[in-house]
Design a protein around this motif. Sequence first.
Motif, short mmCIF file in Angstrom:
data_model
loop_
_atom_site.label_atom_id
_atom_site.label_comp_id
_atom_site.label_asym_id
_atom_site.label_seq_id
_atom_site.Cartn_x
_atom_site.Cartn_y
_atom_site.Cartn_z
N ALA A 131 0.83 -1.21 0.00
CA ALA A 131 0.00 0.00 0.00
C ALA A 131 0.87 1.25 0.00
CB ALA A 131 -0.93 -0.01 1.21
N GLY A 134 2.68 1.99 -3.28
CA GLY A 134 1.86 2.19 -4.48
C GLY A 134 1.86 0.98 -5.41
N PRO A 136 -0.45 -2.27 -5.98
CA PRO A 136 -1.60 -3.12 -5.65
C PRO A 136 -1.18 -4.58 -5.83
CG PRO A 136 -2.12 -1.57 -7.43
CD PRO A 136 -0.65 -1.52 -7.24
N HIS A 139 -4.55 -6.98 -9.35
CA HIS A 139 -5.10 -5.96 -10.24
C HIS A 139 -5.73 -6.70 -11.41
CE1 HIS A 139 -5.36 -2.69 -13.11
NE2 HIS A 139 -5.02 -1.82 -12.17
N LEU A 245 3.03 -0.56 -11.59
CA LEU A 245 2.02 0.46 -11.29
C LEU A 245 2.55 1.54 -10.35
CD1 LEU A 245 -1.02 -1.93 -10.89
CD2 LEU A 245 -0.84 -0.09 -12.56
N ARG A 246 3.61 1.24 -9.63
CA ARG A 246 4.17 2.22 -8.69
C ARG A 246 4.48 3.55 -9.37
NH1 ARG A 246 7.20 3.61 -4.06
NH2 ARG A 246 9.27 4.42 -4.49
N ASP A 247 4.91 3.48 -10.61
CA ASP A 247 5.21 4.72 -11.34
C ASP A 247 4.07 5.72 -11.24
OD1 ASP A 247 7.67 4.12 -12.18
OD2 ASP A 247 7.11 3.48 -14.22
N ARG A 248 2.84 5.20 -11.33
CA ARG A 248 1.68 6.08 -11.31
C ARG A 248 1.02 6.18 -9.94
NH1 ARG A 248 -2.22 3.67 -14.89
NH2 ARG A 248 -0.74 1.99 -15.28
N LEU A 249 1.18 5.14 -9.13
CA LEU A 249 0.40 5.09 -7.88
C LEU A 249 1.20 5.44 -6.63
CD1 LEU A 249 -1.78 1.90 -8.53
CD2 LEU A 249 -2.12 4.26 -9.26
N ARG A 250 2.43 5.83 -6.81
CA ARG A 250 3.26 6.18 -5.67
C ARG A 250 2.64 7.39 -4.97
NH1 ARG A 250 9.65 7.64 -6.40
NH2 ARG A 250 10.04 7.98 -4.17
N TRP A 251 2.51 7.35 -3.66
CA TRP A 251 1.90 8.49 -2.96
C TRP A 251 2.60 8.79 -1.64
CZ3 TRP A 251 0.22 7.60 2.00
CH2 TRP A 251 0.08 6.26 2.36
#
Length: 513
Positions: A131, A134, A136, A139, A245-251
């Motif tokens: 989580a 980033g 999932p 998916h 997906l971390r590239d886009r979902l990193r927070w």
Amino acid sequence: MSNPSQHTGMIYLVGAGPGDPGLITLKGVECLQRAQVVIYDYLANEQLLAHAPADAELIYAGKIGGRHNQDQEEINRLLVEKGREGKIVVRLKGGDPFVFGRGGEECEALSAAGVPFQVVPGVTAAVGAAAYSGIPLTHRDFTASVAFVTGHEGKDKSESAIDWDRLSLGNGTVVFYMGITTLRSNMERLLRHGRSPETPVALVRWGTAPTQQVLIGTLGDIADRAEAIGFKPPAVTIVGEVVALRDRLRWFDNRPLFGRKILVTRAADQAGEFAAMLTDRGATVMECPTIKLVDPESWEPLDSAIRSMSDYDWLVLTSVNGARRFFQRLALLGLDARAVGTCRVCAVGPKTAEAIRACGILPDMVPSDYKAEGVVAEFAKLAMNGTRVLFPRADKAREVIPCELKRMGAQVDSPVAYRNVMPDRLPPEALFSLEKRTVDCITFTSSSTVHNLADMLGSDLLVNMLKGVSVASIGAITSKACRSLGLKVDIEPPNSTLAHLVEEIERHYRSIR
Ligand code: SAH
């Protein structure tokens, strides 16, 4: 002798979550609040112990980097013993007690001994680390399954209990626990059994903590990458297309102040909001109060001013604290906001205005420059000759307002509403961090925070300890105090509010990232 069954305790195996102390369950916290004994692990965040009663017995039962069977047996014995003593025991374990936590073995020992237990699940490392990085774990577009696998099979097992064939085929996400020292061989096994070398891999160390570290690579190269930077445990290894997906979902670890340790020198009862703003942006905040707010030596001057409020034309309040204390005193004298009557009210800035509004009064004046000079500039626009001004203030407040208003012909009473005093000592953790040079930034939100710190440390030591630490000051007056002590100010916002200060700190770190 009383009936022994009345003395049987209860053992709660509680999952502490992966690191972030906010990730324990509500039920876990409730157990801790009732605990007489807490037996905790190396991976359980020690901050969670603060939920336990002050007189609870705290027993550390973890060893860094793997535990021996002998130690585990000792823990089992300890649990049985404490249970038999009739104690409420929380066995606090990192992550989830039943995921690679040997919680099963502890329950078996309790069950065999007839000691009752309950299990409170926790956020396991794989789930927490995924989580907060980033990624999932499942998916719809990539994979419909995930496996949690030990990266470190028991040494006594000659044959692998892991079905590498099944793990390697298909596109299921695989998460290894305890798999950093054995990273290369685990990656090689997946390759040998058919996974593509291009499969993305993430290593997540200290997932969910402010020290979280993520290394990205592929099945083919991650071992080399990890070796090159000396990547260390504890970490989970996440293998699968979902890693991309971390590239886009990193927070989490890309927030502007992530990984920065910031020292807050405000009084403890004022630090909360500021600390929360910094924490929200990813900073690790360490409180180091250099001020303590206490009552005036005598309430008489303020009380008599309050009793004759109707004599005043203006009430000037220059801090949230001053505002709160003024209205508290009013209430203590059996009065309420109506006592302010037709007297107009000036607030130095938006925060003070908010505190005044909370007491039921809309301020008539808030200068655009949130400091004493701004207040003076606003009054300079009015006919002040002969007006009566009440200015309840801190004992060490600057003289700008009373002096300048008097010069305009006003009559000013400035009773002390609170005193800023030096605390008895600085928190040892804060001093330790400064000595260890792990602090990135120190914040000063008034000149007394600077002067007090200098008085407590001595100015030579202050300058020495703050070498390499960015100094953030709320405004010109505080910066001047810093410079007068030989400190260089690195961060100063255009407006003297906490919000602007936080913004400026953020800008500073963005510019040097
Ligand atoms: N019961 C625990 C796992 C204990 S085994 C749980 O459910 O999470 C110990 C392993 O957990 C470590 O070697 C590491 O692989 C993983 N681990 C625990 N905390 C972690 C964290 N904060 N970040 C990454 N991995 C962690």
